[in-house]
Design an enzyme around this catalytic site. Sequence first.
Site, PDB file in Angstrom:
ATOM      1  N   SER A 175      11.627 -39.968 -30.533  1.00  0.00           N
ATOM      2  CA  SER A 175      11.272 -39.751 -31.934  1.00  0.00           C
ATOM      3  C   SER A 175      12.106 -38.602 -32.454  1.00  0.00           C
ATOM      4  O   SER A 175      12.682 -37.832 -31.667  1.00  0.00           O
ATOM      5  CB  SER A 175       9.779 -39.400 -32.027  1.00  0.00           C
TER       6      SER A 175
ATOM      7  N   TYR B 139       2.046 -35.144 -29.245  1.00  0.00           N
ATOM      8  CA  TYR B 139       3.066 -36.175 -29.460  1.00  0.00           C
ATOM      9  C   TYR B 139       4.466 -35.579 -29.306  1.00  0.00           C
ATOM     10  O   TYR B 139       5.334 -36.140 -28.622  1.00  0.00           O
ATOM     11  CB  TYR B 139       2.881 -36.760 -30.856  1.00  0.00           C
TER      12      TYR B 139
END
Length: 277
Positions: free
Chosen positions: A156, A169
Amino acid sequence: MAGRVEGKVAFITGAARNQGRSHALRLAQEGADVIAVDVCAPVESIRMYPPATEEDLAETVRQVEALDRRIVATKADVRDPAALRAAVDDGVAQLGRLDIVLANAGVFEIQPSLELTDDAWQEMIDINLTGVWNTCRVALPHLIESGGGSIVITSSTAGLKGTPNTIHYTAAKHGVVGVMRTLANEFGKQSIRVNTVHPTGVDTVMIQNEKTWGLFTPDDPNPTREKFAELFETLHPLPVPYIDPVDISNAILFLVSDEARYVTGVTLPVDAGYTIR
Protein backbone atom coordinates in the site's frame (compact mmCIF):
# COMPACT_ATOMS: atom_id res chain seq x y z
CA MET A 1 -0.44 -13.94 -30.76
CA ALA A 2 0.41 -15.53 -27.42
CA GLY A 3 -0.57 -13.76 -24.23
CA ARG A 4 2.05 -12.24 -21.96
CA VAL A 5 1.65 -15.03 -19.38
CA GLU A 6 0.51 -17.78 -21.75
CA GLY A 7 0.77 -21.26 -20.24
CA LYS A 8 1.57 -20.01 -16.75
CA VAL A 9 -0.33 -20.71 -13.54
CA ALA A 10 -1.01 -18.00 -10.95
CA PHE A 11 -1.86 -18.49 -7.26
CA ILE A 12 -3.95 -15.53 -6.05
CA THR A 13 -5.17 -14.91 -2.51
CA GLY A 14 -8.16 -12.67 -1.80
CA ALA A 15 -9.49 -13.60 -5.24
CA ALA A 16 -13.24 -13.45 -4.60
CA ARG A 17 -13.71 -9.79 -5.55
CA ASN A 18 -12.13 -6.34 -5.92
CA GLN A 19 -8.40 -6.32 -6.72
CA GLY A 20 -8.03 -10.10 -6.42
CA ARG A 21 -10.74 -10.80 -8.99
CA SER A 22 -9.33 -8.11 -11.27
CA HIS A 23 -5.87 -9.73 -11.11
CA ALA A 24 -7.31 -13.15 -11.88
CA LEU A 25 -9.19 -11.84 -14.91
CA ARG A 26 -6.31 -9.75 -16.24
CA LEU A 27 -3.87 -12.66 -16.06
CA ALA A 28 -6.47 -15.01 -17.55
CA GLN A 29 -6.91 -12.59 -20.44
CA GLU A 30 -3.19 -12.96 -21.08
CA GLY A 31 -3.23 -16.75 -21.01
CA ALA A 32 -2.76 -17.79 -17.37
CA ASP A 33 -4.69 -20.41 -15.43
CA VAL A 34 -5.56 -19.56 -11.83
CA ILE A 35 -5.47 -21.05 -8.35
CA ALA A 36 -7.83 -18.81 -6.37
CA VAL A 37 -8.22 -18.56 -2.61
CA ASP A 38 -10.43 -16.41 -0.40
CA VAL A 39 -11.65 -16.67 3.19
CA CYS A 40 -15.23 -15.77 2.16
CA ALA A 41 -16.16 -14.98 5.76
CA PRO A 42 -16.30 -12.05 8.19
CA VAL A 43 -13.19 -10.84 10.00
CA GLU A 44 -14.09 -9.88 13.55
CA SER A 45 -12.28 -6.55 13.81
CA ILE A 46 -13.28 -5.26 10.35
CA ARG A 47 -16.48 -3.23 10.60
CA MET A 48 -16.10 -0.72 7.79
CA TYR A 49 -17.20 -2.90 4.88
CA PRO A 50 -18.89 -6.28 4.29
CA PRO A 51 -16.83 -9.45 3.78
CA ALA A 52 -16.45 -11.38 0.55
CA THR A 53 -18.77 -14.36 0.16
CA GLU A 54 -18.66 -17.79 -1.42
CA GLU A 55 -20.93 -16.37 -4.12
CA ASP A 56 -18.27 -13.75 -4.86
CA LEU A 57 -15.65 -16.46 -5.31
CA ALA A 58 -18.02 -18.42 -7.54
CA GLU A 59 -18.43 -15.31 -9.69
CA THR A 60 -14.66 -15.04 -10.08
CA VAL A 61 -14.65 -18.66 -11.24
CA ARG A 62 -17.42 -17.94 -13.72
CA GLN A 63 -15.65 -14.94 -15.19
CA VAL A 64 -12.29 -16.70 -15.52
CA GLU A 65 -13.91 -19.71 -17.17
CA ALA A 66 -15.74 -17.35 -19.54
CA LEU A 67 -12.26 -16.38 -20.78
CA ASP A 68 -11.65 -20.08 -21.56
CA ARG A 69 -9.05 -20.46 -18.82
CA ARG A 70 -8.92 -23.03 -16.04
CA ILE A 71 -9.38 -22.08 -12.39
CA VAL A 72 -9.24 -24.03 -9.14
CA ALA A 73 -10.93 -22.09 -6.34
CA THR A 74 -10.81 -22.87 -2.62
CA LYS A 75 -12.23 -21.27 0.49
CA ALA A 76 -9.19 -20.85 2.76
CA ASP A 77 -7.84 -18.39 5.30
CA VAL A 78 -4.33 -16.97 4.82
CA ARG A 79 -3.92 -17.26 8.61
CA ASP A 80 -4.10 -21.05 8.22
CA PRO A 81 -0.92 -22.30 6.53
CA ALA A 82 -2.17 -25.88 6.38
CA ALA A 83 -5.30 -24.84 4.50
CA LEU A 84 -3.25 -22.61 2.17
CA ARG A 85 -0.80 -25.43 1.49
CA ALA A 86 -3.63 -27.82 0.70
CA ALA A 87 -5.18 -25.28 -1.67
CA VAL A 88 -2.01 -24.59 -3.63
CA ASP A 89 -0.97 -28.25 -3.68
CA ASP A 90 -4.38 -29.23 -5.07
CA GLY A 91 -4.24 -26.44 -7.63
CA VAL A 92 -0.80 -27.46 -8.83
CA ALA A 93 -1.91 -31.11 -9.00
CA GLN A 94 -4.79 -30.10 -11.27
CA LEU A 95 -3.09 -27.40 -13.35
CA GLY A 96 0.40 -28.88 -13.53
CA ARG A 97 2.74 -26.18 -12.25
CA LEU A 98 3.07 -22.81 -10.51
CA ASP A 99 4.74 -19.72 -11.94
CA ILE A 100 3.11 -16.67 -10.34
CA VAL A 101 2.12 -15.86 -6.76
CA LEU A 102 0.00 -12.82 -5.92
CA ALA A 103 -0.16 -12.34 -2.15
CA ASN A 104 -3.11 -10.00 -2.44
CA ALA A 105 -5.40 -10.89 0.49
CA GLY A 106 -5.68 -8.16 3.08
CA VAL A 107 -8.04 -6.12 5.23
CA PHE A 108 -8.29 -2.44 6.12
CA GLU A 109 -9.68 -0.55 9.08
CA ILE A 110 -9.34 2.98 10.41
CA GLN A 111 -8.79 3.34 14.14
CA PRO A 112 -6.98 6.00 16.21
CA SER A 113 -3.86 4.46 17.67
CA LEU A 114 -4.79 4.84 21.33
CA GLU A 115 -8.25 3.37 20.71
CA LEU A 116 -6.89 0.24 19.01
CA THR A 117 -7.52 -2.99 20.90
CA ASP A 118 -4.96 -5.75 21.28
CA ASP A 119 -7.20 -8.11 19.33
CA ALA A 120 -7.62 -5.68 16.43
CA TRP A 121 -3.84 -5.15 16.25
CA GLN A 122 -3.17 -8.88 16.24
CA GLU A 123 -5.83 -9.70 13.66
CA MET A 124 -4.47 -7.12 11.24
CA ILE A 125 -0.90 -8.38 11.63
CA ASP A 126 -2.03 -12.00 11.32
CA ILE A 127 -3.83 -11.37 8.01
CA ASN A 128 -1.85 -8.60 6.32
CA LEU A 129 1.66 -9.64 7.36
CA THR A 130 1.75 -13.23 8.56
CA GLY A 131 -0.80 -14.17 5.90
CA VAL A 132 1.54 -12.86 3.22
CA TRP A 133 4.41 -14.91 4.62
CA ASN A 134 2.17 -17.99 4.81
CA THR A 135 1.24 -17.49 1.14
CA CYS A 136 4.85 -17.20 0.04
CA ARG A 137 5.99 -20.09 2.23
CA VAL A 138 3.53 -22.64 0.81
CA ALA A 139 4.12 -21.48 -2.77
CA LEU A 140 7.91 -21.25 -2.87
CA PRO A 141 8.58 -25.01 -3.16
CA HIS A 142 6.36 -25.12 -6.25
CA LEU A 143 8.12 -22.12 -7.82
CA ILE A 144 11.47 -23.80 -7.20
CA GLU A 145 10.18 -26.99 -8.81
CA SER A 146 8.99 -24.98 -11.83
CA GLY A 147 12.49 -23.52 -12.27
CA GLY A 148 11.63 -20.04 -11.08
CA GLY A 149 8.77 -17.58 -11.10
CA SER A 150 7.47 -14.29 -9.81
CA ILE A 151 5.90 -13.22 -6.52
CA VAL A 152 4.07 -9.91 -6.19
CA ILE A 153 2.92 -8.80 -2.74
CA THR A 154 0.20 -6.19 -2.47
CA SER A 155 1.38 -3.55 -0.02
CA SER A 156 0.00 0.00 0.00
CA THR A 157 1.08 3.60 -0.05
CA ALA A 158 0.89 3.00 3.71
CA GLY A 159 3.81 0.63 3.18
CA LEU A 160 5.95 3.60 2.11
CA LYS A 161 4.79 6.46 4.35
CA GLY A 162 3.05 6.84 7.66
CA THR A 163 -0.73 7.04 7.52
CA PRO A 164 -2.57 8.40 10.58
CA ASN A 165 -5.23 6.29 12.30
CA THR A 166 -4.07 3.07 10.63
CA ILE A 167 -1.05 2.10 12.74
CA HIS A 168 -1.74 -1.65 12.59
CA TYR A 169 -2.39 -1.55 8.84
CA THR A 170 0.62 0.69 8.18
CA ALA A 171 2.91 -1.52 10.26
CA ALA A 172 1.81 -4.63 8.36
CA LYS A 173 2.16 -2.97 4.96
CA HIS A 174 5.67 -1.80 5.85
CA GLY A 175 6.41 -5.31 7.11
CA VAL A 176 5.62 -7.00 3.81
CA VAL A 177 8.29 -4.86 2.14
CA GLY A 178 10.81 -6.54 4.44
CA VAL A 179 9.40 -9.93 3.49
CA MET A 180 9.73 -9.02 -0.18
CA ARG A 181 13.31 -7.77 0.05
CA THR A 182 14.43 -10.80 2.04
CA LEU A 183 12.83 -13.32 -0.33
CA ALA A 184 14.18 -11.46 -3.38
CA ASN A 185 17.70 -11.87 -2.02
CA GLU A 186 17.27 -15.38 -0.66
CA PHE A 187 15.64 -16.95 -3.73
CA GLY A 188 17.13 -14.94 -6.58
CA LYS A 189 19.57 -17.74 -7.41
CA GLN A 190 16.55 -19.97 -8.09
CA SER A 191 15.28 -17.39 -10.63
CA ILE A 192 12.44 -16.28 -8.36
CA ARG A 193 11.68 -12.57 -8.54
CA VAL A 194 9.84 -10.82 -5.71
CA ASN A 195 8.33 -7.32 -5.78
CA THR A 196 5.65 -5.24 -4.05
CA VAL A 197 2.97 -2.96 -5.47
CA HIS A 198 1.76 0.05 -3.51
CA PRO A 199 -1.71 1.29 -4.48
CA THR A 200 -3.31 4.51 -3.36
CA GLY A 201 -7.06 4.30 -2.72
CA VAL A 202 -8.66 1.81 -5.12
CA ASP A 203 -12.28 2.08 -6.20
CA THR A 204 -13.59 -1.00 -4.39
CA VAL A 205 -15.99 -1.78 -1.55
CA MET A 206 -13.07 -1.44 0.88
CA ILE A 207 -13.29 2.36 0.61
CA GLN A 208 -16.59 2.91 -1.21
CA ASN A 209 -19.00 2.59 1.67
CA GLU A 210 -20.74 5.04 4.00
CA LYS A 211 -18.70 4.07 7.05
CA THR A 212 -15.42 4.84 5.30
CA TRP A 213 -16.74 8.10 3.87
CA GLY A 214 -17.83 9.13 7.35
CA LEU A 215 -14.48 8.28 8.93
CA PHE A 216 -12.65 10.42 6.37
CA THR A 217 -15.12 13.30 6.74
CA PRO A 218 -15.99 13.17 10.47
CA ASP A 219 -17.38 16.72 10.56
CA ASP A 220 -19.85 16.08 7.76
CA PRO A 221 -23.26 14.75 8.89
CA ASN A 222 -24.07 13.62 5.35
CA PRO A 223 -21.00 11.91 3.82
CA THR A 224 -21.32 10.90 0.17
CA ARG A 225 -19.23 9.25 -2.51
CA GLU A 226 -18.94 12.61 -4.28
CA LYS A 227 -17.63 14.45 -1.21
CA PHE A 228 -15.24 11.58 -0.49
CA ALA A 229 -13.92 11.81 -4.06
CA GLU A 230 -13.31 15.55 -3.71
CA LEU A 231 -11.30 14.95 -0.54
CA PHE A 232 -9.27 12.10 -1.99
CA GLU A 233 -8.42 14.00 -5.15
CA THR A 234 -6.59 16.62 -3.05
CA LEU A 235 -4.14 13.88 -1.97
CA HIS A 236 -2.87 13.26 -5.52
CA PRO A 237 -0.79 15.33 -7.93
CA LEU A 238 -2.71 13.69 -10.76
CA PRO A 239 -6.34 14.86 -11.02
CA VAL A 240 -8.02 11.62 -9.86
CA PRO A 241 -9.61 10.70 -6.52
CA TYR A 242 -8.73 7.00 -6.66
CA ILE A 243 -7.69 4.39 -9.18
CA ASP A 244 -9.34 1.30 -10.64
CA PRO A 245 -8.48 -2.31 -9.72
CA VAL A 246 -7.29 -2.94 -13.27
CA ASP A 247 -4.61 -0.26 -12.84
CA ILE A 248 -3.03 -2.45 -10.18
CA SER A 249 -3.63 -5.57 -12.28
CA ASN A 250 -1.78 -4.04 -15.23
CA ALA A 251 1.21 -3.19 -13.05
CA ILE A 252 1.22 -6.73 -11.69
CA LEU A 253 0.93 -8.18 -15.20
CA PHE A 254 4.10 -6.31 -16.14
CA LEU A 255 5.94 -7.50 -13.02
CA VAL A 256 5.08 -11.18 -13.55
CA SER A 257 5.70 -11.17 -17.30
CA ASP A 258 8.98 -11.70 -19.11
CA GLU A 259 9.04 -7.96 -19.79
CA ALA A 260 10.17 -7.59 -16.16
CA ARG A 261 12.51 -10.57 -16.18
CA TYR A 262 15.28 -8.62 -14.42
CA VAL A 263 13.04 -6.62 -12.09
CA THR A 264 13.23 -7.83 -8.50
CA GLY A 265 13.27 -6.24 -5.05
CA VAL A 266 11.25 -3.26 -6.28
CA THR A 267 8.59 -1.25 -4.42
CA LEU A 268 6.32 -0.08 -7.25
CA PRO A 269 3.85 2.69 -6.37
CA VAL A 270 0.66 2.84 -8.42
CA ASP A 271 -0.65 5.86 -6.61
CA ALA A 272 -1.37 8.88 -8.85
CA GLY A 273 1.64 10.50 -7.17
CA TYR A 274 0.42 10.20 -3.56
CA THR A 275 3.80 9.14 -2.16
CA ILE A 276 5.73 12.06 -3.68
CA ARG A 277 3.83 14.56 -1.53
